[in-house]
Design an enzyme around this catalytic site. Sequence first.
Site: not given
Ligand code: COA
Length: 259
Positions: A66, A111, A114, A134
């Site tokens: 999400a 999400g 999910e 989460e």
């Molecule tokens: N919500 C909002 N933005 C998200 C996102 C999310 N769940 N997941 C990734 N993004 C965004 C990042 O903020 C970043 O945006 P920016 O370039 O404007 O800063 C962009 O997507 C790229 O993500 P980044 O973190 O730089 O990529 P990465 O390859 O270093 O890492 C992940 C990839 C998936 C490991 C990491 O993005 C992450 O941990 N995301 C969240 C996962 C999460 O907790 N999901 C559950 C949410 S309830």
Amino acid sequence: MTFENLLTTIENAILTITINRPDKLNALNKKTVEEIGIAIRNAEANTDVKAIIITGAGPKSFVAGADIAEFVGLSVEQGKALAQAGQDVFRQIENCAKPVIAAVNGFALGGGCELSMACHLRIASDNAKFGQPEVNLGLIAGYGGTQRLIQYIGKTKALELHMTADMINAEQALSLGLVNYVVAPNQLIPKCLEILEKIKAKSPKAITGVINSVNAYFENGVNGFDAEINEFGKCFATEDFKEGTAAFLEKRKANFTGK
Ligand code: COA
């Protein structure tokens, strides 16, 4: 119909819904969840669509969760409303009368995991990663994740993944029973098409009966065996049943019309 955050194409009666926010790793903001709901509703009503693929734009992510940016400042009531809206759309996918496959082309986190679990089948590319991270945010899954992950991998591993926030790779997801197949990234859509072509050749009414009966196993207060009796009985009123049995007896291929 055009969407802000989805791309849609229909080819050979298969609708492909691509979640299209690659710069945010296809994170599901409210608008995107709403649009997925509309796309599924339209697909159910559209007789030109017989099956659905859901995937993410870009090579890196199916859906990374999400949209965390939208969580900031929410009240308890707003948090509940967000979860309710997500659960409603994901239940709509799960109960869709037409088969829905998730083509998981990278991160399927929160999400995203999910969403994939709400689909009837999951095909993963070998770079896919699944997880429910989460708790890292001081949250828990809200779009059905605590309930559906158990259904696929059992309580032991489901609790571990939810509590540790660990990611698992595609092969681990396969061995746990979370995904149906793992393929190379360039084989992801072809594998989905191969499976859907097989399903498309069957009676659409019977496929809906399978979906309804299997889903009934997991529905509170519903006796799955009774649901199966009901769905089995309904088949006898269909043209497809007449065609299927006639084709067998006449030693020819059935031509199902979905009537
Ligand atoms: N919500 C909002 N933005 C998200 C996102 C999310 N769940 N997941 C990734 N993004 C965004 C990042 O903020 C970043 O945006 P920016 O370039 O404007 O800063 C962009 O997507 C790229 O993500 P980044 O973190 O730089 O990529 P990465 O390859 O270093 O890492 C992940 C990839 C998936 C490991 C990491 O993005 C992450 O941990 N995301 C969240 C996962 C999460 O907790 N999901 C559950 C949410 S309830």
